[in-house]
Design an enzyme around this catalytic site. Structure first.
Site, PDB file in Angstrom:
ATOM      1  N   ALA A  10      44.551  45.662  31.197  1.00 47.44           N
ATOM      2  CA  ALA A  10      45.905  45.568  31.785  1.00 47.44           C
ATOM      3  C   ALA A  10      45.832  45.060  33.214  1.00 47.44           C
ATOM      4  O   ALA A  10      46.639  45.415  34.060  1.00 47.44           O
ATOM      5  CB  ALA A  10      46.595  46.929  31.715  1.00 47.44           C
ATOM      6  N   GLY A  11      44.822  44.226  33.485  1.00 44.89           N
ATOM      7  CA  GLY A  11      44.680  43.633  34.817  1.00 44.89           C
ATOM      8  C   GLY A  11      45.608  42.432  34.961  1.00 44.89           C
ATOM      9  O   GLY A  11      46.650  42.363  34.307  1.00 44.89           O
ATOM     10  N   ARG A  88      31.125  31.474  35.744  1.00 48.19           N
ATOM     11  CA  ARG A  88      31.561  32.348  34.642  1.00 48.19           C
ATOM     12  C   ARG A  88      30.351  33.004  33.984  1.00 48.19           C
ATOM     13  O   ARG A  88      30.420  34.144  33.544  1.00 48.19           O
ATOM     14  CB  ARG A  88      32.359  31.536  33.615  1.00 48.19           C
ATOM     15  CG  ARG A  88      33.690  31.039  34.154  1.00 48.19           C
ATOM     16  CD  ARG A  88      34.477  30.304  33.079  1.00 48.19           C
ATOM     17  NE  ARG A  88      35.731  29.790  33.592  1.00 48.19           N
ATOM     18  CZ  ARG A  88      35.887  28.573  34.123  1.00 48.19           C
ATOM     19  NH1 ARG A  88      34.865  27.759  34.225  1.00 48.19           N
ATOM     20  NH2 ARG A  88      37.063  28.178  34.538  1.00 48.19           N
ATOM     21  N   ARG A 151      45.638  22.501  32.864  1.00 45.41           N
ATOM     22  CA  ARG A 151      45.270  22.130  34.242  1.00 45.41           C
ATOM     23  C   ARG A 151      45.193  20.613  34.381  1.00 45.41           C
ATOM     24  O   ARG A 151      45.746  20.032  35.310  1.00 45.41           O
ATOM     25  CB  ARG A 151      43.924  22.766  34.606  1.00 45.41           C
ATOM     26  CG  ARG A 151      44.062  24.250  34.876  1.00 45.41           C
ATOM     27  CD  ARG A 151      42.760  24.907  35.268  1.00 45.41           C
ATOM     28  NE  ARG A 151      43.005  26.270  35.699  1.00 45.41           N
ATOM     29  CZ  ARG A 151      42.172  27.291  35.508  1.00 45.41           C
ATOM     30  NH1 ARG A 151      41.026  27.107  34.892  1.00 45.41           N
ATOM     31  NH2 ARG A 151      42.498  28.492  35.936  1.00 45.41           N
ATOM     32  N   HIS A 175      33.804  26.585  28.026  1.00 45.69           N
ATOM     33  CA  HIS A 175      34.668  26.855  29.174  1.00 45.69           C
ATOM     34  C   HIS A 175      33.774  27.078  30.393  1.00 45.69           C
ATOM     35  O   HIS A 175      33.581  28.185  30.854  1.00 45.69           O
ATOM     36  CB  HIS A 175      35.505  28.106  28.870  1.00 45.69           C
ATOM     37  CG  HIS A 175      36.586  28.365  29.865  1.00 45.69           C
ATOM     38  ND1 HIS A 175      37.433  27.391  30.320  1.00 45.69           N
ATOM     39  CD2 HIS A 175      36.977  29.508  30.469  1.00 45.69           C
ATOM     40  CE1 HIS A 175      38.293  27.933  31.167  1.00 45.69           C
ATOM     41  NE2 HIS A 175      38.040  29.205  31.283  1.00 45.69           N
TER      42      HIS A 175
HETATM   43  N1  APR Z   1      38.234  48.884  28.220  1.00 52.41           N
HETATM   44  C1  APR Z   1      39.462  48.467  28.561  1.00 52.41           C
HETATM   45  N2  APR Z   1      39.742  47.832  29.707  1.00 52.41           N
HETATM   46  C2  APR Z   1      38.738  47.609  30.544  1.00 52.41           C
HETATM   47  C3  APR Z   1      37.397  47.993  30.251  1.00 52.41           C
HETATM   48  C4  APR Z   1      37.171  48.657  29.017  1.00 52.41           C
HETATM   49  N3  APR Z   1      35.941  49.059  28.651  1.00 52.41           N
HETATM   50  N4  APR Z   1      36.612  47.622  31.289  1.00 52.41           N
HETATM   51  C5  APR Z   1      37.401  47.021  32.182  1.00 52.41           C
HETATM   52  N5  APR Z   1      38.687  47.012  31.748  1.00 52.41           N
HETATM   53  C6  APR Z   1      39.882  46.510  32.418  1.00 52.41           C
HETATM   54  C7  APR Z   1      39.898  46.812  33.915  1.00 52.41           C
HETATM   55  O1  APR Z   1      40.231  48.162  34.163  1.00 52.41           O
HETATM   56  C8  APR Z   1      40.965  45.839  34.406  1.00 52.41           C
HETATM   57  O2  APR Z   1      42.250  46.416  34.444  1.00 52.41           O
HETATM   58  O3  APR Z   1      39.967  45.096  32.368  1.00 52.41           O
HETATM   59  C9  APR Z   1      40.921  44.704  33.361  1.00 52.41           C
HETATM   60  C10 APR Z   1      40.519  43.364  33.934  1.00 52.41           C
HETATM   61  O4  APR Z   1      41.497  42.985  34.821  1.00 52.41           O
HETATM   62  P1  APR Z   1      41.239  42.206  36.180  1.00 52.41           P
HETATM   63  O5  APR Z   1      40.116  42.826  36.906  1.00 52.41           O
HETATM   64  O6  APR Z   1      42.571  42.059  36.858  1.00 52.41           O
HETATM   65  O7  APR Z   1      40.723  40.786  35.694  1.00 52.41           O
HETATM   66  P2  APR Z   1      41.608  39.561  35.144  1.00 52.41           P
HETATM   67  O8  APR Z   1      41.904  38.641  36.264  1.00 52.41           O
HETATM   68  O9  APR Z   1      42.720  40.074  34.319  1.00 52.41           O
HETATM   69  O10 APR Z   1      40.537  38.826  34.217  1.00 52.41           O
HETATM   70  C11 APR Z   1      40.084  39.433  33.033  1.00 52.41           C
HETATM   71  O11 APR Z   1      39.814  37.360  31.875  1.00 52.41           O
HETATM   72  O12 APR Z   1      40.034  35.189  32.631  1.00 52.41           O
HETATM   73  C12 APR Z   1      39.140  36.209  32.336  1.00 52.41           C
HETATM   74  O13 APR Z   1      37.278  35.806  33.843  1.00 52.41           O
HETATM   75  C13 APR Z   1      38.366  36.649  33.563  1.00 52.41           C
HETATM   76  O14 APR Z   1      36.766  37.974  32.389  1.00 52.41           O
HETATM   77  C14 APR Z   1      37.930  38.035  33.163  1.00 52.41           C
HETATM   78  C15 APR Z   1      39.123  38.516  32.295  1.00 52.41           C
END
Ligand code: APR
Length: 308
Positions: A10-11, A88, A151, A175
């Site tokens: 949920a990031g 990446r 892009r 990618h």
């Molecule tokens: N289970 C569920 N959620 C998790 C887990 C897990 N085991 N480990 C991490 N997370 C959650 C984190 O808590 C965080 O909220 O994954 C989320 C990732 O969100 P962000 O840090 O905001 O990253 P974001 O920019 O959304 O990118 C996520 O997508 O584009 C790709 O390279 C990027 O690998 C990255 C992914």
């Protein structure tokens, strides 16, 4: 609305994807994260926008996989995002650990779902998800080409001064830095780019496309792109549910197409309700074909490091 989509993570990417899916009324969405309270808070906040935005779909936040049960489609965004200076590939081992755990849960609760991967390094994480889930390859694929093409399309529109939606771009390969923009299959109102732009200009756009993710990371400093990535995910989800046979460059399992096999790599794929309906083989120049093979070889090498 009977379609159910789970978004894991949920990031930035996950929450924006969830927002776009419910606002466009594409599906009811379950947003799940390991951080307690965070998906619940974001879901409630978004649902409180429903009286204003007018959507009738439901978004639920949770930390429990039981709530994701019987999803039609699961989008995986859980994992770490890049920081400036990181490729990446630098995320490989950490995100492999996270994705392995997440996939086991998702496969257990939604055995018939399509798995759409977003976590980077994308091609390796998609391969890992396929291995861990035990699902047929046509139900496990990744979002990359849709983003890289968007892009490229934007950069071309900027250059030509036309509407971005008038440009249909095509980027293949993994990618990463070795992705393969295909100008001859990139079109503006039916005209291909080599008819509209000089060779040097095209090469500059190709390179900016390859560096597109890094350009955003450099600006943001603390994370990576999420607006265009979430739009690209939603484009794919819509194509899957609408089932009209739309062709979108996607990270799919190759079984000999383009002379490449046993590896996940970005190529045009016809998407629909069952996942990948067909891998479409477009004509490439010798140089593009060699670049695609090199990109696939890089993916294969990195997948081997995961010793699955
Ligand atoms: N289970 C569920 N959620 C998790 C887990 C897990 N085991 N480990 C991490 N997370 C959650 C984190 O808590 C965080 O909220 O994954 C989320 C990732 O969100 P962000 O840090 O905001 O990253 P974001 O920019 O959304 O990118 C996520 O997508 O584009 C790709 O390279 C990027 O690998 C990255 C992914």
């Amino acid at each position: 609305m009977s379609r159910k989509v789970t978004v894991v993570g949920a990031g930035f990417v996950g929450a924006t994807t969830a927002q776009r899916l419910v606002e466009k009324e594409i599906a009811n969405v379950v947003l799940i994260d390991i951080v307690e309270g965070m998906p619940q808070g974001k879901a409630l906040d978004m649902m409180e926008s429903a009286p204003i935005e007018g959507f009738k779909t439901q978004l639920t936040g949770t930390n429990h996989y039981a709530d994701t049960k019987n999803s039609d489609l699961v989008v995986i965004t859980a994992g770490l995002a890049r920081k400036p200076g990181m490729s990446r590939d630098d995320l490989l081992f950490k995100n492999a650990e996270i994705v392995s755990a997440v996939i086991s849960e998702c496969a257990k609760y939604s055995p018939k779902a399509i798995l759409l991967m977003v976590t980077n390094p994308l091609d390796m994480m998609t391969y890992l998800a396929w291995k861990k889930s035990g699902f047929e390859a046509k139900r496990v694929f990744g979002m990359a080409g849709a983003l890289d093409s968007a892009r490229m399309a934007y950069f071309i529109a900027e250059e030509l001064g036309c509407a971005p939606s008038e440009v249909e771009a095509m980027v293949l390969g993994g990618h990463g830095d070795e992705m393969v923009p295909v100008p001859a299959h990139t079109k503006v109102k039916g005209k291909s780019i080599p008819q509209l732009l000089k060779r040097e200009k095209i090469e500059a756009i190709n390179q900016r496309t390859r560096d597109g993710g890094a350009e955003i990371v450099k600006h943001l400093r603390t994370g990576s792109a999420f607006y265009a990535p979430s739009s690209s995910v939603v484009r794919m989800v819509r194509a899957i549910f609408e089932d009209k046979g739309e062709v979108i460059p996607s990270c799919v399992y190759l079984t000999g197409q383009y002379g490449i096999k046993d590896v996940y790599c970005g190529v045009p794929a016809r998407l629909g309700r069952d996942g990948v309906k067909e891998i479409v083989e477009i004509k490439l120049t010798g140089e593009e074909k060699a670049a695609l093979e090199q990109s696939a070889a890089h993916v294969r090498e990195n997948c081997a490091k995961l010793s699955l």
